[in-house]
Design a protein around this motif. Structure first.
Motif, mmCIF file in Angstrom:
data_model
loop_
_atom_site.group_PDB
_atom_site.id
_atom_site.type_symbol
_atom_site.label_atom_id
_atom_site.label_comp_id
_atom_site.label_asym_id
_atom_site.label_seq_id
_atom_site.Cartn_x
_atom_site.Cartn_y
_atom_site.Cartn_z
ATOM 1 N N LEU A 505 -31.961 -1.227 -5.788
ATOM 2 C CA LEU A 505 -31.207 -0.302 -4.948
ATOM 3 C C LEU A 505 -29.911 -0.944 -4.482
ATOM 4 N N SER A 506 -29.974 -2.231 -4.141
ATOM 5 C CA SER A 506 -28.800 -2.945 -3.662
ATOM 6 C C SER A 506 -27.677 -2.914 -4.686
ATOM 7 N N ARG A 507 -28.004 -3.246 -5.938
ATOM 8 C CA ARG A 507 -26.974 -3.277 -6.967
ATOM 9 C C ARG A 507 -26.348 -1.920 -7.193
ATOM 10 N N LYS A 508 -27.156 -0.863 -7.170
ATOM 11 C CA LYS A 508 -26.618 0.472 -7.409
ATOM 12 C C LYS A 508 -25.711 0.919 -6.269
ATOM 13 N N LEU A 509 -26.095 0.644 -5.030
ATOM 14 C CA LEU A 509 -25.260 1.025 -3.889
ATOM 15 C C LEU A 509 -23.948 0.252 -3.892
ATOM 16 N N GLU A 510 -24.017 -1.051 -4.177
ATOM 17 C CA GLU A 510 -22.792 -1.847 -4.250
ATOM 18 C C GLU A 510 -21.893 -1.341 -5.375
ATOM 19 N N GLU A 511 -22.508 -1.001 -6.490
ATOM 20 C CA GLU A 511 -21.746 -0.492 -7.632
ATOM 21 C C GLU A 511 -20.967 0.760 -7.246
ATOM 22 N N ILE A 512 -21.619 1.692 -6.557
ATOM 23 C CA ILE A 512 -20.967 2.950 -6.177
ATOM 24 C C ILE A 512 -19.786 2.692 -5.243
ATOM 25 N N LEU A 513 -19.983 1.851 -4.233
ATOM 26 C CA LEU A 513 -18.901 1.588 -3.276
ATOM 27 C C LEU A 513 -17.749 0.822 -3.918
ATOM 28 N N LEU A 514 -18.061 -0.177 -4.744
ATOM 29 C CA LEU A 514 -17.000 -0.961 -5.383
ATOM 30 C C LEU A 514 -16.200 -0.114 -6.367
ATOM 31 N N VAL A 515 -16.876 0.773 -7.086
ATOM 32 C CA VAL A 515 -16.161 1.662 -8.010
ATOM 33 C C VAL A 515 -15.222 2.575 -7.236
ATOM 34 N N TYR A 516 -15.694 3.098 -6.119
ATOM 35 C CA TYR A 516 -14.824 3.973 -5.322
ATOM 36 C C TYR A 516 -13.579 3.215 -4.864
ATOM 37 N N ILE A 517 -13.773 1.989 -4.377
ATOM 38 C CA ILE A 517 -12.627 1.198 -3.909
ATOM 39 C C ILE A 517 -11.680 0.898 -5.062
ATOM 40 N N LEU A 518 -12.238 0.497 -6.208
ATOM 41 C CA LEU A 518 -11.412 0.163 -7.371
ATOM 42 C C LEU A 518 -10.578 1.355 -7.829
ATOM 43 N N GLU A 519 -11.215 2.498 -7.977
ATOM 44 C CA GLU A 519 -10.541 3.665 -8.539
ATOM 45 C C GLU A 519 -9.597 4.347 -7.552
ATOM 46 N N ASN A 520 -9.990 4.425 -6.303
ATOM 47 C CA ASN A 520 -9.214 5.210 -5.343
ATOM 48 C C ASN A 520 -8.134 4.405 -4.640
ATOM 49 N N ASN A 521 -8.129 3.106 -4.821
ATOM 50 C CA ASN A 521 -7.042 2.276 -4.299
ATOM 51 C C ASN A 521 -6.136 1.785 -5.424
ATOM 52 N N ARG A 522 -6.394 2.294 -6.652
ATOM 53 C CA ARG A 522 -5.556 1.974 -7.822
ATOM 54 C C ARG A 522 -5.316 0.472 -7.944
ATOM 55 N N ILE A 523 -6.373 -0.292 -7.821
ATOM 56 C CA ILE A 523 -6.271 -1.755 -7.886
ATOM 57 C C ILE A 523 -5.929 -2.214 -9.295
ATOM 58 N N ALA A 524 -6.493 -1.561 -10.296
ATOM 59 C CA ALA A 524 -6.168 -1.861 -11.694
ATOM 60 C C ALA A 524 -5.916 -0.549 -12.420
ATOM 61 N N SER A 525 -5.011 -0.575 -13.396
ATOM 62 C CA SER A 525 -4.718 0.641 -14.152
ATOM 63 C C SER A 525 -5.893 0.984 -15.055
ATOM 64 N N LYS A 526 -5.947 2.239 -15.476
ATOM 65 C CA LYS A 526 -7.012 2.665 -16.379
ATOM 66 C C LYS A 526 -6.934 1.884 -17.696
ATOM 67 N N GLU A 527 -5.711 1.655 -18.175
ATOM 68 C CA GLU A 527 -5.545 0.920 -19.427
ATOM 69 C C GLU A 527 -6.074 -0.509 -19.303
ATOM 70 N N ARG A 528 -5.786 -1.155 -18.181
ATOM 71 C CA ARG A 528 -6.268 -2.521 -17.988
ATOM 72 C C ARG A 528 -7.793 -2.538 -17.876
ATOM 73 N N MET A 529 -8.362 -1.577 -17.171
ATOM 74 C CA MET A 529 -9.819 -1.507 -17.047
ATOM 75 C C MET A 529 -10.480 -1.338 -18.411
ATOM 76 N N LEU A 530 -9.903 -0.463 -19.255
ATOM 77 C CA LEU A 530 -10.487 -0.237 -20.577
ATOM 78 C C LEU A 530 -10.344 -1.479 -21.451
ATOM 79 N N GLU A 531 -9.226 -2.162 -21.331
ATOM 80 C CA GLU A 531 -9.008 -3.387 -22.116
ATOM 81 C C GLU A 531 -10.035 -4.449 -21.751
ATOM 82 N N VAL A 532 -10.264 -4.651 -20.461
ATOM 83 C CA VAL A 532 -11.263 -5.638 -20.025
ATOM 84 C C VAL A 532 -12.647 -5.217 -20.506
ATOM 85 N N TYR A 533 -12.932 -3.934 -20.412
ATOM 86 C CA TYR A 533 -14.234 -3.423 -20.847
ATOM 87 C C TYR A 533 -14.501 -3.762 -22.310
#
Length: 654
Positions: A505-533
């Motif tokens: 449960l801990s990992r899933k909750l952290e995942e949801i919050l970190l994804v929200y912060i990453l995506e909604n604060n535009r910390i990395a571009s979509k292109e950079r995220m896909l490249e790292v992926y």
């Protein structure tokens, strides 16, 4: 017509005389009636519950007092359920005359109650069976009436004055034992005080329960705390469910239980201090909730049960207004609404339970936000499911990251996967790694294939896909287990780079919050995220990144991959370490694998991601790289070349 006054008084005298005669008769024959009542109970226990019930002696004391000795209940072929030496009680005769059993006082001395399971045999199973006489096949239950009737009966059985001494409650679940010894439990003048001795294989403690209890007026205010140093530990759960739980104190308050017309209202609050829980499915560390409180208002009607929206839950500084409803008026409908009123982002971060959000420790933020969740599920119309999640923010900004520094994605870093708690070899994510492949040097076919299989709306969503969540919830409800997730590439990236693959449960909750912060604060571009992926995910046994994968399978650069090779690589992402099972003993793809790729190809045709000209002149997928050594290919002498000794693990969810 006038009724003569003398006749009226004469009637009253006759009624009084009859009552006196009845009372005298009851008084002189009460011992006989008591024995008949015990005999009736004994017969019912034998016939309905296959159990032996016995009372050594039973007699009246005074007008309404009853004294019993050596009360024993033993189910057939099972351990004794209870054995109590002495019980003394008084019963309200006025309530008894109208059919209610209301206990006035109760004294119990010396004895035990035990729940025992040996193998699959439990000594209380017979008492869990439903009574066929209680079944009403076509009659709809009125929840308010039913609950109020049960609560009233139970509270009537709670005496206004009570004294229990040397009474043991024992649980023995195939050797997993726990006991609560009630050395003293006194309820006098509505004040409750106890002395309990709790023992299990792992600890030995003395507890105390104090407070106010008024069963007749349906009110209570009770506190649990430890007489010894340290927190109260919860017995049995650790051995039975591998759940360790403890707390400093619990308070339970019942302010009101009232039936107003067709609705039943139950109001009060409960609070807990320093709750600590540990379970491998929750988190890898102890989870600590310093302060939590629930001010509740339960409402029950003829066809609904709900937690009213006036209820409030508080977790440290986080306040939540929940609404939960189960309604059977026309269809069976489940409703959940969550409202977090406007609060400071920093207050939210510091209120997160320790151990549940370890990657947020040290994080700092400015601004405020509020949140609303609206969920509704109609059991008879599942496709009408409602799932609406909204977060409104004002000047929300992360000023300092905790353990998970999301800015890491924008620079060069070393990635190390963790598989079954084993740290894998380091992978440098950056141009200094000869296998690192920038996004523009990856075949556009592969980018389209992977996005189609993993996250078609990656470039348009903000980390989550509402419709995918809905479908995931529907499937999980239908299968009654978590059989489907709704992971986007953003979520997979966060899980791989910053978290682990542990299913907690801990990992899933952290995942949801970190994804929200990453995506909604535009910390990395979509292109950079896909490249790292593309450069960190696992494509085979000990094969990380598309640079390694294209050479491992095809001895090519990622930019030179054909359409069919890209289709193949996209379909192995869910089970990269089991790729070899898609091939037959000739080294060719099996029919089911070809069908999977054909399905993906046709889907891409329909979406305009491929055109027929893209697939002209394509040859069957041929594995020419080191991956070929893992295929079970027949040699010319018809023997089978064994698979390399490399261990193939179970499926890993990216």
């Amino acid at each position: 017509m006038k009724f003569p006054k003398q006749n009226f008084f004469k009637a009253l005298r006759i009624i009084a005389l009859v009552l006196v005669v009845l009372c005298v008769g009851l008084y002189f024959f009460r011992d006989s009636l008591l024995k008949q009542a015990i005999a009736k109970v004994t017969h019912k226990m034998a016939v309905d519950y296959n159990s032996t019930f016995s009372v050594k002696s039973a007699s009246f004391e005074g007008l309404s007092g009853i004294k019993l000795t050596d009360i024993i209940l033993v189910p057939k072929n099972a351990d004794t359920l209870f054995n109590i030496k002495r019980i003394g009680t008084t019963i309200s005769l006025s309530n008894l005359l109208i059919g209610n059993v209301q206990i006035g006082t109760l004294k119990i001395n010396n004895g035990y109650i035990q729940l025992v399971k040996k193998g699959k045999v439990r000594n209380f199973d017979a008492f869990l069976k439903k009574d066929d006489t209680d079944k009403k096949s076509d009659e709809k239950r009125n929840y308010a009436d039913f609950a109020y009737r049960i609560i009233s009966k139970l509270l009537n059985l709670v005496p206004t004055d009570m004294k229990l001494e040397n009474l043991n409650f024992i649980i023995d679940d195939n050797g997993k034992k726990a006991s609560i010894a009630i050395n003293k439990l006194v309820l006098n003048n509505k004040q409750l005080e106890t002395s309990l001795h709790v023992q299990s294989r792992n600890f030995d403690q003395r507890w105390n329960i104090k407070g106010f209890a008024d069963p007749r007026n349906k009110k209570a205010d009770i506190r649990f705390f430890n007489l010894d140093t340290g927190a109260i530990k919860v017995p049995y759960l650790d051995e039975r469910y591998n759940l360790k739980a403890s707390f400093d104190s619990i308070r339970l308050n019942v302010e009101n239980i009232d039936k107003d017309g067709s609705e039943l209202h139950i109001d009060g609050y409960t609070s807990i201090a320093n709750l600590k829980i540990n379970h491998p499915k929750i988190a890898s560390k102890d989870v600590v909730i310093k302060n939590a409180r629930f001010d509740y208002r339960f409402l029950l009607g003829s066809d609904f049960i709900s937690v009213d929206s006036t209820s409030t839950m508080q977790l440290n500084k986080i306040k939540v207004k929940p609404y939960v409803s189960y309604n059977t008026e026309s269809d069976t409908v489940y409703t959940l609404k969550v409202d977090i009123p406007k609060m400071r982002a920093q207050d939210f971060i510091v209120s997160l339970p320790d151990g549940l959000f370890t990657h947020f420790q040290g994080m700092e933020a400015t601004g405020v936000f509020d949140y609303k969740l609206d969920f509704k599920f109609n059991k008879n119309k599942p496709n009408t499911l409602v799932f609406d999640s909204k977060l409104n923010k004002e000047n929300l900004k992360i000023t300092k990251y905790g353990e998970a520094n999301l800015n890491k994605l924008n620079g060069e870093f070393v990635y190390r996967a963790i598989i079954q708690n084993v740290l894998q070899r380091p992978i440098l994510v950056g141009n200094a790694n000869p296998n690192y492949t920038p996004l523009d040097q990856i075949s556009p076919y592969l980018r389209k294939c992977v996005l189609t299989t993993e996250d078609p709306s990656f470039f348009s969503h903000r980390g989550f896909i509402t419709e995918a969540f809905k479908q995931s919830i529907l499937k999980n409800i239908r299968t009654k287990k978590f059989s489907r997730g709704a992971s986007t590439i953003s979520m997979q990236l966060i899980k791989n780079v910053f978290l682990t693959r542990e299913k907690t449960l801990s990992r899933k909750l952290e995942e949801i919050l970190l994804v929200y912060i990453l995506e909604n604060n535009r910390i990395a571009s979509k292109e950079r995220m896909l490249e790292v992926y593309f450069n960190i995910i696992e494509w085979g046994p000990n094969v990380y990144g598309i640079g390694e994968a294209s050479h491992f399978y095809f001895q090519k650069r990622p930019s030179d991959l054909s359409v069919d090779e890209c289709l193949y690589l996209a379909t192995i992402i869910p089970k990269p370490r089991k790729f070899m099972y898609q091939f037959n003993d000739q080294g060719n793809l099996k029919d089911y694998a070809l069908q999977n790729q054909k399905f993906l190809k046709n889907l891409m045709f329909r979406r305009g991601l491929l055109i027929p000209e893209d697939t002209l002149g394509q040859l069957p997928v041929y594995i020419s790289g080191n991956a070929r050594s893992l295929l079970r290919i027949k040699a010319p002498d018809s023997t089978v070349v064994p698979v390399d000794s490399l261990s193939i693990s179970d499926e890993f969810d990216l």
